[in-house]
Design a protein around this motif. Structure first.
Motif, PDB file in Angstrom:
ATOM      1  N   THR A 280      16.852  61.005  39.018  1.00 23.61           N
ATOM      2  CA  THR A 280      17.693  59.975  39.261  1.00 23.61           C
ATOM      3  C   THR A 280      17.409  58.979  40.471  1.00 23.61           C
ATOM      4  O   THR A 280      17.331  57.296  40.418  1.00 23.61           O
ATOM      5  CB  THR A 280      18.644  59.979  38.677  1.00 23.61           C
ATOM      6  OG1 THR A 280      19.993  60.613  39.665  1.00 23.61           O
ATOM      7  CG2 THR A 280      19.512  60.426  37.166  1.00 23.61           C
ATOM      8  N   GLN A 281      17.421  59.436  41.243  1.00 24.41           N
ATOM      9  CA  GLN A 281      17.209  59.198  42.724  1.00 24.41           C
ATOM     10  C   GLN A 281      15.631  58.350  42.969  1.00 24.41           C
ATOM     11  O   GLN A 281      15.403  57.484  42.837  1.00 24.41           O
ATOM     12  CB  GLN A 281      17.308  59.950  44.183  1.00 24.41           C
ATOM     13  CG  GLN A 281      18.684  60.375  43.959  1.00 24.41           C
ATOM     14  CD  GLN A 281      19.644  60.548  45.765  1.00 24.41           C
ATOM     15  OE1 GLN A 281      18.578  59.667  46.265  1.00 24.41           O
ATOM     16  NE2 GLN A 281      20.487  60.951  45.693  1.00 24.41           N
ATOM     17  N   VAL A 282      15.090  58.957  42.673  1.00 23.80           N
ATOM     18  CA  VAL A 282      13.598  58.316  42.738  1.00 23.80           C
ATOM     19  C   VAL A 282      13.237  57.424  41.422  1.00 23.80           C
ATOM     20  O   VAL A 282      13.260  56.112  41.742  1.00 23.80           O
ATOM     21  CB  VAL A 282      12.048  59.530  42.096  1.00 23.80           C
ATOM     22  CG1 VAL A 282      11.004  59.083  41.633  1.00 23.80           C
ATOM     23  CG2 VAL A 282      12.300  60.573  42.863  1.00 23.80           C
ATOM     24  N   VAL A 283      13.969  56.851  40.426  1.00 26.29           N
ATOM     25  CA  VAL A 283      14.369  56.300  39.487  1.00 26.29           C
ATOM     26  C   VAL A 283      14.945  55.080  40.096  1.00 26.29           C
ATOM     27  O   VAL A 283      14.986  53.718  39.535  1.00 26.29           O
ATOM     28  CB  VAL A 283      13.667  56.306  38.096  1.00 26.29           C
ATOM     29  CG1 VAL A 283      14.613  55.309  37.242  1.00 26.29           C
ATOM     30  CG2 VAL A 283      12.897  57.249  37.260  1.00 26.29           C
ATOM     31  N   GLY A 284      16.129  55.298  40.682  1.00 23.52           N
ATOM     32  CA  GLY A 284      16.595  54.104  41.079  1.00 23.52           C
ATOM     33  C   GLY A 284      16.713  53.763  41.946  1.00 23.52           C
ATOM     34  O   GLY A 284      16.150  52.456  42.169  1.00 23.52           O
TER      35      GLY A 284
ATOM     36  N   TRP B 231      23.553  56.665  41.339  1.00 20.47           N
ATOM     37  CA  TRP B 231      22.424  57.906  41.266  1.00 20.47           C
ATOM     38  C   TRP B 231      22.977  58.534  42.770  1.00 20.47           C
ATOM     39  O   TRP B 231      22.251  59.536  42.336  1.00 20.47           O
ATOM     40  CB  TRP B 231      20.837  57.249  41.028  1.00 20.47           C
ATOM     41  CG  TRP B 231      20.666  56.591  41.141  1.00 20.47           C
ATOM     42  CD1 TRP B 231      20.499  54.693  41.070  1.00 20.47           C
ATOM     43  CD2 TRP B 231      20.171  55.905  43.121  1.00 20.47           C
ATOM     44  NE1 TRP B 231      20.030  53.480  41.501  1.00 20.47           N
ATOM     45  CE2 TRP B 231      19.606  54.274  43.353  1.00 20.47           C
ATOM     46  CE3 TRP B 231      20.600  56.465  43.439  1.00 20.47           C
ATOM     47  CZ2 TRP B 231      19.433  54.137  43.724  1.00 20.47           C
ATOM     48  CZ3 TRP B 231      20.035  56.107  45.236  1.00 20.47           C
ATOM     49  CH2 TRP B 231      19.468  54.629  45.630  1.00 20.47           C
ATOM     50  N   GLY B 232      22.950  58.101  43.497  1.00 22.24           N
ATOM     51  CA  GLY B 232      23.655  58.250  44.775  1.00 22.24           C
ATOM     52  C   GLY B 232      24.392  59.854  44.321  1.00 22.24           C
ATOM     53  O   GLY B 232      23.857  60.886  45.188  1.00 22.24           O
ATOM     54  N   GLY B 233      25.532  59.912  43.517  1.00 20.18           N
ATOM     55  CA  GLY B 233      26.118  60.846  43.353  1.00 20.18           C
ATOM     56  C   GLY B 233      26.356  61.181  42.298  1.00 20.18           C
ATOM     57  O   GLY B 233      27.837  61.834  42.156  1.00 20.18           O
ATOM     58  N   LEU B 234      25.541  60.157  41.511  1.00 21.24           N
ATOM     59  CA  LEU B 234      24.954  61.285  40.323  1.00 21.24           C
ATOM     60  C   LEU B 234      26.760  60.115  39.662  1.00 21.24           C
ATOM     61  O   LEU B 234      27.451  61.524  39.044  1.00 21.24           O
ATOM     62  CB  LEU B 234      25.266  62.709  39.559  1.00 21.24           C
ATOM     63  CG  LEU B 234      24.301  62.615  38.889  1.00 21.24           C
ATOM     64  CD1 LEU B 234      22.625  62.084  38.300  1.00 21.24           C
ATOM     65  CD2 LEU B 234      23.927  64.312  38.113  1.00 21.24           C
ATOM     66  N   ASP B 235      27.152  59.406  39.703  1.00 23.80           N
ATOM     67  CA  ASP B 235      28.651  59.116  39.826  1.00 23.80           C
ATOM     68  C   ASP B 235      28.898  58.212  38.482  1.00 23.80           C
ATOM     69  O   ASP B 235      28.082  56.939  38.737  1.00 23.80           O
ATOM     70  CB  ASP B 235      29.100  58.710  41.264  1.00 23.80           C
ATOM     71  CG  ASP B 235      30.560  58.303  40.780  1.00 23.80           C
ATOM     72  OD1 ASP B 235      31.475  58.347  40.169  1.00 23.80           O
ATOM     73  OD2 ASP B 235      31.052  56.985  41.350  1.00 23.80           O
TER      74      ASP B 235
END
Length: 196
Positions: free
Chosen positions: A28-32, A180-184
């Protein structure tokens, strides 16, 4: 698949899916970061999160400086990553056990192929001890599709609760979105009062 709890919430013990959770967070960080690179800035960083949708998580449509408006979806029902442009072009690949480095390379290649190349800073953020850029991370490669689906279903339930919670508030409120940094999954309400 594990059945939902009697209350409708899926079971998701962390010990059962922590490796998959860590891999998903990096995906998710890649996509975010692709969304961050293409979206104009919005207050409170509302230009960067992902959103829950009927099949998983989405960037929503993003402008591109030289190509078509495009969108990236984690389809967590069919367990695929989907990239689509408003010109009708689409590319996808299965979400399966693969190192973050391979995920990153595949996504970058598909964006180039679709005419929406996007350069990002390839380092994970908000993850203690993360030292490998996406392109070199061959450590995180776990994928339990059932656990990922249950995580998404938990987000669906949480979003439902937050929408009801927000409904009686007449002030400024954020969208409900996944940082997406903290999946929050987050939602903010603003009182209009300033801090002392």
């Amino acid at each position: 698949m594990n059945p939902p709890t009697p209350e409708g919430w899926p079971r998701l013990p962390l010990a059962d899916w922590s490796d998959t959770r860590d891999t998903l967070q990096l995906y998710t960080q890649v996509v975010g970061k692709i969304r961050l690179a293409n979206e104009p800035f919005a207050n409170h960083w509302w230009n960067v999160p992902l959103y829950v949708y009927a099949r998983g998580l989405t960037t929503s449509p993003m402008p591109h400086p030289t190509g078509s408006v495009f969108q990236i979806d984690f389809d967590l029902i069919d367990h695929r990553l989907e990239i689509a442009t408003v010109s009708g072009a689409r590319r996808s690949f299965p979400l399966e056990p693969r190192p973050v480095a391979d995920f990153y390379a595949t996504v970058v290649g598909l964006l180039d192929d679709l005419g929406v190349p996007t350069a990002i800073w390839p380092m994970p953020v908000e993850i203690p001890g993360a030292v490998l850029p996406f392109s070199e991370d061959r450590v995180h490669a776990s994928d339990d599709a059932d656990a990922v689906r249950r995580f998404w279903l938990a987000l669906v339930e949480i979003e439902r609760v937050l929408k009801v919670f927000r409904s009686g508030f007449v002030g400024k409120a954020s969208p409900i979105h996944l940082f997406w940094g903290g999946l929050d999954l987050a939602h903010t309400r603003f009182s209009g009062r300033t801090a002392p």
